[in-house]
Every structure is written in C-alpha cells, then in structure tokens.
Design a protein around this motif. Structure first.
Motif, PDB file in Angstrom:
ATOM      1  N   SER A 119       5.847  10.033   0.015  1.00  0.00           N
ATOM      2  CA  SER A 119       6.335   8.834   0.701  1.00  0.00           C
ATOM      3  C   SER A 119       6.304   7.638  -0.251  1.00  0.00           C
ATOM      4  CB  SER A 119       5.463   8.564   1.929  1.00  0.00           C
ATOM      5  OG  SER A 119       4.128   8.397   1.552  1.00  0.00           O
ATOM      6  N   ALA A 120       6.770   6.480   0.297  1.00  0.00           N
ATOM      7  CA  ALA A 120       6.763   5.250  -0.476  1.00  0.00           C
ATOM      8  C   ALA A 120       5.327   4.767  -0.691  1.00  0.00           C
ATOM      9  CB  ALA A 120       7.579   4.168   0.248  1.00  0.00           C
ATOM     10  N   VAL A 121       5.188   3.844  -1.656  1.00  0.00           N
ATOM     11  CA  VAL A 121       3.841   3.317  -1.953  1.00  0.00           C
ATOM     12  C   VAL A 121       3.335   2.529  -0.737  1.00  0.00           C
ATOM     13  CG1 VAL A 121       2.485   1.869  -3.467  1.00  0.00           C
ATOM     14  CG2 VAL A 121       4.418   3.157  -4.380  1.00  0.00           C
ATOM     15  N   PRO A 122       2.213   2.945  -0.158  1.00  0.00           N
ATOM     16  CA  PRO A 122       1.718   2.208   1.027  1.00  0.00           C
ATOM     17  C   PRO A 122       1.170   0.838   0.635  1.00  0.00           C
ATOM     18  CG  PRO A 122       0.122   3.859   0.342  1.00  0.00           C
ATOM     19  CD  PRO A 122       1.312   4.051  -0.524  1.00  0.00           C
ATOM     20  N   GLU A 123       1.069  -0.045   1.621  1.00  0.00           N
ATOM     21  CA  GLU A 123       0.455  -1.347   1.383  1.00  0.00           C
ATOM     22  C   GLU A 123      -1.053  -1.197   1.224  1.00  0.00           C
ATOM     23  OE1 GLU A 123       3.586  -4.141   3.917  1.00  0.00           O
ATOM     24  OE2 GLU A 123       1.474  -4.050   4.428  1.00  0.00           O
ATOM     25  N   LEU A 124      -1.652  -2.176   0.547  1.00  0.00           N
ATOM     26  CA  LEU A 124      -3.121  -2.164   0.381  1.00  0.00           C
ATOM     27  C   LEU A 124      -3.771  -2.241   1.761  1.00  0.00           C
ATOM     28  CD1 LEU A 124      -5.451  -2.259  -1.686  1.00  0.00           C
ATOM     29  CD2 LEU A 124      -5.398  -4.743  -1.449  1.00  0.00           C
ATOM     30  N   PRO A 125      -4.671  -1.278   2.084  1.00  0.00           N
ATOM     31  CA  PRO A 125      -5.237  -1.240   3.454  1.00  0.00           C
ATOM     32  C   PRO A 125      -6.296  -2.298   3.692  1.00  0.00           C
ATOM     33  CG  PRO A 125      -6.167   0.518   2.124  1.00  0.00           C
ATOM     34  CD  PRO A 125      -5.134  -0.132   1.269  1.00  0.00           C
ATOM     35  N   VAL A 126      -6.068  -3.506   3.206  1.00  0.00           N
ATOM     36  CA  VAL A 126      -6.957  -4.651   3.479  1.00  0.00           C
ATOM     37  C   VAL A 126      -6.078  -5.782   3.985  1.00  0.00           C
ATOM     38  CG1 VAL A 126      -8.610  -6.276   2.539  1.00  0.00           C
ATOM     39  CG2 VAL A 126      -8.554  -3.952   1.667  1.00  0.00           C
ATOM     40  N   PRO A 127      -6.328  -6.357   5.173  1.00  0.00           N
ATOM     41  CA  PRO A 127      -5.481  -7.430   5.689  1.00  0.00           C
ATOM     42  C   PRO A 127      -5.415  -8.591   4.698  1.00  0.00           C
ATOM     43  CG  PRO A 127      -7.001  -6.657   7.368  1.00  0.00           C
ATOM     44  CD  PRO A 127      -7.404  -6.015   6.093  1.00  0.00           C
TER      45      PRO A 127
END
Length: 911
Positions: A119-127
């Motif tokens: 899949s695509a690069v996920p966002e950093l899992p920190v708000p």
C-alpha cells in the motif's frame, strides 16, 4: 469409656497422622516446584529479552547513526525529493527498515519513503496536535503502532550535525523509522527464542500477566506489552516455551496424589472396622429386640457401661410399661366411645358458626383494602400537588435569576414576560418591558438582521448563536441571541422564547486581541527588515568612511561623503525608532521625557502622513517628564495623529502638535477635566479636518464606535487612547467644530524624577592598534570592508565569510589571535554559539559580537557566555576601534591581575 469418646480419639489420631503427612509432602513438594519453576521462568525471560535486544540493536543503531549525518541535516534544511529517493531508499533496502518519515524542526513532514509494503506510505501514527508536545519533552522515542500492514515498531531521533557527538545542539529536524512485525518476522523471532509467539490486540488497560504453566503439555507462558506513543497498551506478545521439567513436576504431583489416596483408604478401613465393632453389632441386637419384642436378646448388653447398655435397660423398662398401659387403654376405650357421639353433634354446630364467621371476616378485609387504597391515592395526589408548586417556583426563580436575558414573546411580537437580566441590559425594570414590541429595541439599520432571525426561526423551529446589535437608549448592546417556538398541548405555536447574552465585552476583547496581533506582526516584520537594512547601511557607511579617510579635508568629495554618512546615520536612527515603537514591551513605567517622544513621533509621522498635510510642532526646551510607558505614549500620539490625518485625507490641512506645562491649583474650576491639583504635561493635537458632529461627541471614546466605512476603522483607536490616559491618572477632552477641525487636549501628571541620562557619543577619533584580529561575517562585502578598514589602522586581520573555515583556521593555533569579531546571524550557526565553540578551545578569549538585529541577544546572555562587547550594525569606524581598545584594555588589566595574584602566591609559598 463411652463409644463417642472412643470414636473421637481414634478419629483424632488418624486425622493428625493424615494432616501431618499432607503438610510434610505439600511443604517439600511446593519448595521443590517453586525452586524449579523460578529457575525455568527466569532463564526463559532472560534469554527472550536478550534476543529481542540483540534483534532490535541494528534498528536502534541505524536510527541513531543516520540522524547524526550532515547530509541528512542539509536535506531537512533544504528538502530535495529526488535526492532523498536516491539517498534514503538505498539505505532502506540495506537496513531492513520498512518506512521512514522526516520532519523539520517546525514539525512539517518533508519526506516519506517505504520499502516492502504494497500500500501507500501511511501517515505517522502520532496526531499532529500531539507531535510538538511529545518532542518538547525528549527527543528519542521507541513505541509501537497499529497499521493496515500489521504491527509497526517505530523509533524517533533528532536530526543533528555529526560534530555534535553529545547530541546537545537544537534539533534541525526529526527522523521517524518503522519496521513491520509481519508473520515472517514473528516466525524468525520464534526460531531464535525456540518458542511460540502470539500477538493479541489489547482493548483497554492491561498489565503484564503472571507466568503460567501447563503441567500436562510441559510448557511455560509469559507475555510482554507493546505500547503506543502515549504509553497506551496496543498488543500483548505472548511467549509459550517448552519445559520438560514441568511435565516431570506434574507426574510427581500425580504420584503424591496416589500415595495420599492409598493412605486415605487404609484410614477409612480402620474407621469402618471400629464402627462395626463398637456401633454396628450393638445396634443390630437393639433392632432385633424392638422388632420381635424379645427381651432375652438383650442379655449381657444391659450390663455394659456404654450408651448401648443404658439404651438396652430403657428398652426393657419400656416393654414392661407398655404391658401396663395396654390394660389401662382398654378400660378407657369404652368410656371414650360414649363421648364420641356427643362430640359429633357439637362439632356440626361449630362448623356452621365457623362458616358464618369466615364470611364476615372476608367482608371486613375487603372494606379495609378499599380504605387503604383511597388513603394512598389521597397522599399521592397531595405529593404531586406539592411537587408541582415547587417546580413552578423553581422555574420562576431560574427564569428571574438567570445570568442570560430571557423573554417570552407572543405571536404579535410583544413581550409578555422578561427577567431582570434582560431588563438590566436596557436600563429598565422587567415590568416596564411588558407589552413593548421587540422592534422597540432593534435599531433601524439592524431591522434586516431581525428579519433574518425570524426566517431562520420559521425554517428550523429554533435558532442558536445569532449575533445582533440592539438599542440601549444612547448606546448599542452586542448580544448573542437564541430562540425557539413555544407550543401548546395541540402543537400550535403560542409564542417565542428568546435568550440574549451580552457579548459587548467579548467583542471589545476580540478587537483588542486583533490589535495586539497586528502589533506583533509589525514587530516581527520590523525586526526582519532591520537586520537586512542595517547590513546594507553598514556597507554604505563603512566604504564611505574608508574613502573619506583617504581624501584631504578640503576635497569636495570628502564633504559629499560627509553628507552620505549623515544620511546613513539618520536612516540608522529611523530604524531604531521603528524597532522601539514596534517592540512588544511589558507594562513598565519609567520617567519619560515627553519632548523626546514627540521628536521621535514627528520623524515617523513625516514618513507616513501624505505631503498634503503640513505638520507643525511646538515643543519647549525645558524637559517635560511624566511617569509612563514609552510605547504607550508613542501609541497615544500615533492614534491621535492618524485620526487627524484621516480627517484631512481629502483636502489636506494642518496637523499641529504642542506640549507645555500646566499647573492646576486647588482653586481650579474644571470645565471638562476631572483631575486633582498639581503640575501636568498638557499635550494638544489639533487638525483642520471635517470635525465631529455634536451628537457623536459623547460616544467617540466608546469601543467599536466609528463613523468610517466598513474596513476603514475598528472603532478602537480613541478607546485605546482613552484607556492609556486613564491608566496614567490623566484626563482628556475634545473640542470640535464641524467643517473647521478638532482639538484633543490631554493632561498627564508630571514627576520630578529625571530620566536616565543618554550614553555619551562615541568620539570621532579613530583608535589605532597592532593586534591580530579574526573577523567573521557571512556578508562578503562587509568582510572586505572591515579587513581594509582595520588593516588601515594598523591591525593584522584574518577575515572569513564562512564560519566553518574560520573555526578550522582557529583550531590550528588558538593562540595566534588577540581578538575575535563575529556576526550574530549566519547560515548554519549563530554568533553566540560560535563564540562558545571558540571559548572552549581558548578560555578568556576576547570576543566582540555584532548584530543587525536579534531579539535573542541581550547583555545578560553575552556576559554569561563570556563575550566582552556587543555592537549593533551599522557600525562606524570610531565605534569599532574604540570598542576594540576598551576590550583589549580590559583583557590586559585582567591578565595583570592574574599575574599579580600568581606572584603574590609564589612569594607567600617561598616564605
């Protein structure tokens, strides 16, 4: 001895033997099991933790090493996606890392890359709103996250230059790296640890579970908690490892159980034989005697001293008495039969009476239940009536004491009920508002807003957060209005319930906040312009001075250069005045010469007011001193002058500003001023503009009041002036004639304290010397200028426009320079940080710091670092040469003091 006593003794002895055996085997078995289990679980835990640490060490080293590379620092300061793909993706392929994120020091993501995911690069899992708070506490982090590709292990490190081995410099960015725990990775860990790994998601808080054992399968199970960035448990890593010793312990326990069962069977057999001899045989003889009535079977048993012997004697007595009673019963039976006949007749009569009595009792119970129900219904009715009264009183009290204004409007638009809060908004009483139409409180220019409110109410049935301005006699009240329909039992509309909240003060605070934000923006813009402008002025003034010194005093070019230098000094003073006016200062009041404030303000006004307006000033020679905040005085004058200039914007005119002293005696009869007797500074600002209509004079100082078009005024200028004057214990009055102009007159109390004296002007004489100087500035034009300037005065100068080259040159021989002159703002480093690096190489090194403009530089900071002097650009030749001589004199004095102290110490030691 009784049978019971015998049984108790036997049972007690057997019980003690059984309990002792159980306790012994339980104690020895538990100690053995605990010892073996502790050895196994500790060994398994230690081995598993070491393997996890060894497996995660390359990941940790990768993040720590790559974050301290200079090329990554250069990339985060000047992102280049193509360069990042070429450099970083190759590292990802060789490091075993799946995903990276790169953030700037302002927490903006400038680069992401991924390897080994579909899949695509996920966002950093920190708000985003938590990222700044997270990295403000510390820089290095290790945590886990849940993504669509599986469990993601993340590590964070600050991006810092390679020479910062101790990682103490401010981060230039942040690196986040992630490694996916997929099935292949978990299987690899299982093979390394010789265990079975299972990852389970966690819902809610959970702690690490205690180790568990399966004696049948011979396994040990324990777990580890994988936490999120905020310490929230995400997964539980369950480790199940084989331990043959556990199965052996289980078999040993089974053997113990079998031994205990055998011992228990023996004890039960002994108890059975005892019961057979002492209980079963005597009971059998007693039962046979009772069954056959043969007393001969009890011979021998009745002579025993046990309970059964006593019972046998009682049975013999029982049979004897039975024979005697049988004879008596036969005689009485005949008498009894005669009584039965009479009793039958009496019993029939009693049954009839009993039936009648039961009917009466049933009727009485029915009447009692009816009476009870009526009483309960009556009490419930009274309680409901009291609750209704209290509810009505509570609603009435809440309506009347609410902090917001409430009103009930009938269908014709008239007020039928209003609370005291609403009435106080309009300086009225609640009874006075009854019967008034709502349009009575809406200005004519706001009637379209009223119609919008009615349309919204008809469309939605209720309206919330509707801002509107209402008429309050001579003033306008800003309110937030809410409304909803009132309906009867049939659902028909009977009226409207309005709720009004006074937000006038809130509107005023919002306007003040906008004004403060504007001033902060002006201050930031002025600081940036000042730095670049001062560098430009420094070059102009420096080369002009350098050329001037090479010309004869009678040369016309020298005179032209003098005019250029004079203009540059005026430009430098103008920049300083702009910075003084725009700088955000605390509410500090000091003795201020109003003469200087007016002079500085005139300079700004001439640069900002159109040429069609002529400025006249009348400033006395004697000082006029007030205890005030200088910035507030600047703001007061600028606001009044700006209003006057706008009043004359169409046709031009004359702006006249004057200052004088006025003494107010005890016999003074104020016209419009309300002040105490004393000496006051009288400030007059007058214009020949359009003037103010008489009906507006009483409202010009109200917040938000303005007669200007939308977008040309906030209505806060004169309100701010009024607030400044009142906060300084002064007073203000205004006189205006429409078509002829307006005059504002302000009185501020004077003080006798003199302001702090200004620093003496730097001598025009240029001081010469022969010291060796290291000069550093990123502006090459200034480097060439000051190298020529200082060398012309006899100094030996090594000049650099690259601080790295200068630092490398200094490191070769730190003792070769007598003085260092460095700029504050340079690419990649600040002057104060460079000074710290130089002082580490050579303590007590004389350093002069130059700056075009920097808010972070202060006298306290440079003194703490060890910098000897601070100069503000543009710098003249006399200024810098005089400062060099003062610094060198101070350094020489310090060295002499140290040498004297050492000589005294040597002399004392010799004695």
């Amino acid at each position: 001895m009784r049978v019971t006593t015998r049984l108790i003794l036997v049972f007690g002895i057997l019980t003690l033997l059984c309990v002792g055996w159980v306790v012994y085997f339980n104690y020895t078995g538990r100690r053995h099991v605990e010892f073996v289990l502790n050895i196994n679980i500790n060994g398994k835990n230690t081995i598993f933790d070491r393997i996890l640490k060894l497996e995660g060490a390359p990941f940790e080293s990768f993040v720590y090493d790559i974050s301290s590379r200079d090329d990554l620092c250069a990339f985060v300061n000047k992102p280049d996606i193509a360069r990042g793909d070429q450099y970083l993706k190759s590292i990802l392929h060789t490091s075993g890392i799946n995903i990276i994120w790169i953030y700037t020091k302002d927490f903006d993501c400038v680069y992401t890359a991924a390897v080994g995911i579909d899949s695509a690069v996920p966002e950093l899992p920190v708000p985003n709103n938590k990222l700044r708070e997270l990295l403000s506490q510390r820089y290095f982090y290790h945590f886990f996250a849940q993504t669509s590709t599986g469990i993601l292990e993340l590590r964070c490190a600050p991006i810092q230059p390679s020479h910062d081995v101790d990682r103490v410099t401010p981060p230039q960015g942040f690196l986040f790296a992630g490694k996916i725990w997929n099935e292949a990775y978990l299987e690899m860990l299982s093979n390394l640890t010789e265990s079975t790994l299972l990852v389970k998601p966690i819902s809610g808080n959970i702690s690490v579970r205690e180790p568990s054992y399966d004696f049948d399968k011979g396994t040990i199970s324990f777990s580890r908690i994988l936490q999120d960035w905020d310490k929230t448990p995400l997964y539980e890593l369950i480790v199940r490892s084989e331990a043959p010793v556990i199965k052996e312990i289980g078999n040993t326990g089974k053997n113990h159980v079998m031994l205990f069962l055998g011992f228990s069977i023996i004890i039960v057999s002994i108890l059975a034989l005892t019961l057979l001899y002492w209980v079963q045989l005597p009971l059998r003889r007693l039962i046979q005697t009772l069954s056959t009535s043969d007393v001969e079977k009890l011979k021998g048993l009745e002579r025993q001293g046990t309970e059964y012997g006593r019972l046998a004697q009682l049975i013999k007595d029982f049979f004897r008495q039975q024979h005697e009673l049988a004879q008596q019963i036969e005689e009485k039976t005949r008498a009894h039969n005669s009584l039965i006949a009479a009793h039958s007749q009496i019993q029939a009569r009693e049954e009839e009476l009993q039936a009648t009595n039961e009917e009466l009792i049933a009727q009485q119970q029915m009447l009692h239940s009816i009476n009870t129900e009526l009483r309960a219904a009556n009490q419930q009715l009274r309680a409901s009536q009291q609750d209704l009264i209290r509810t009505n009183q509570l609603i009435e009290n809440t309506f009347n004491t609410a902090l917001d204004g409430f009103a009930i409007i009938n269908r014709s638009g008239r007020i039928i009920k209003a609370n005291s809060t609403l009435a106080s908004m309009f300086d009225m009483k609640p009874d006075e508002m009854i019967g008034m139409h709502v349009t009575r409180f809406v200005p004519r220019d706001m009637r379209h807003i009223q119609r919008q409110f009615v349309l919204l109410l008809e469309r939605q049935g209720k309206v919330q957060h509707f801002d509107v301005s209402l008429q309050q006699k001579e003033k306008v009240v800003h309110v937030e209005m809410r409304g909803s329909y009132l309906r009867d039992e049939s659902g028909n509309i009977t009226g409207v319930l309005l709720c009004l909240r006074d937000i006038t003060e809130q509107k005023r605070m919002q306007a003040q906040l906008q004004q403060v934000q504007k001033m902060e923006a002006i201050g930031t813009l002025a600081g940036g312009i000042a730095h670049d402008f001062n560098n430009i002025l420094a070059g102009i003034m420096g080369y002009a001075e350098l050329t001037r010194e090479r010309l004869e005093p009678q040369n016309q070019l020298r005179k032209n250069l003098d005019k250029i230098l004079t203009s540059c000094e005026r430009a430098r003073d103008l920049v300083r005045q702009i910075l003084t006016f725009s700088r955000r200062t605390e509410e500090e009041r000091i003795p201020v010469r109003m003469n200087d404030i007016l002079t500085e303000t005139f300079t700004l006004l001439r640069a900002s007011i159109p040429a069609t307006i002529n400025i006249k000033s009348d400033v006395p020679q004697e000082p006029v001193i007030v205890n005030a905040n200088p910035t507030h005085m600047h703001q007061l004058l600028m606001n009044l002058a700006a209003n006057a200039a706008q009043a004359m914007s169409e046709h031009g005119g004359v702006l006249e500003i004057s200052l004088n002293l006025r003494e107010i005696g005890s016999d003074y009869k104020p016209e419009n001023f309300t002040i105490n007797p004393g000496v006051y500074a009288c400030l007059r600002v007058s214009d020949t503009g359009i003037g103010i209509p008489p009906e507006y004079l009483s409202r010009i100082f109200d917040p938000f009041f303005t007669t200007k078009e939308v977008g040309k005024g906030t209505g806060m200028g004169l309100a701010v002036v009024y607030g400044i004057v009142k906060s300084h214990s002064g007073d203000i009055r205004v006189q205006s004639v429409p078509g002829r102009g307006t005059t504002f007159e302000i009185l501020l109390p004077c003080v006798l304290t003199q302001p702090a004296p200004a620093a003496d002007d730097i001598q025009a004489e240029i001081k010469k010397g022969s010291e060796r100087i290291l000069f550093i500035d990123d502006e090459k034009i200034l480097v060439d200028l000051w190298k020529q300037m200082l060398e012309s005065q006899g100094y030996q100068v090594s000049a650099f426009s690259d601080w790295r080259a200068a630092l490398e040159h200094f490191q070769k021989n730190p003792q070769q320079f007598d003085l260092v002159i460095t700029d504050q703002t340079m690419p990649g480093i600040t002057g104060d940080r460079l000074s710290q690096l130089l002082l580490e190489l050579r303590p007590n090194l004389p350093i002069i710091l130059c700056t075009g403009y920097s808010e972070r530089v202060s006298d306290e900071m440079i003194e703490q670092i060890g910098i000897k002097a601070l100069l503000t650009k543009p710098i003249t030749a006399p200024e810098i040469t005089k400062t060099i001589r003062e610094v060198m004199a101070e350094t020489l004095h310090a060295k002499s003091s140290v040498q004297c102290s050492r000589a005294c110490l040597s002399f004392t030691t010799a004695q």
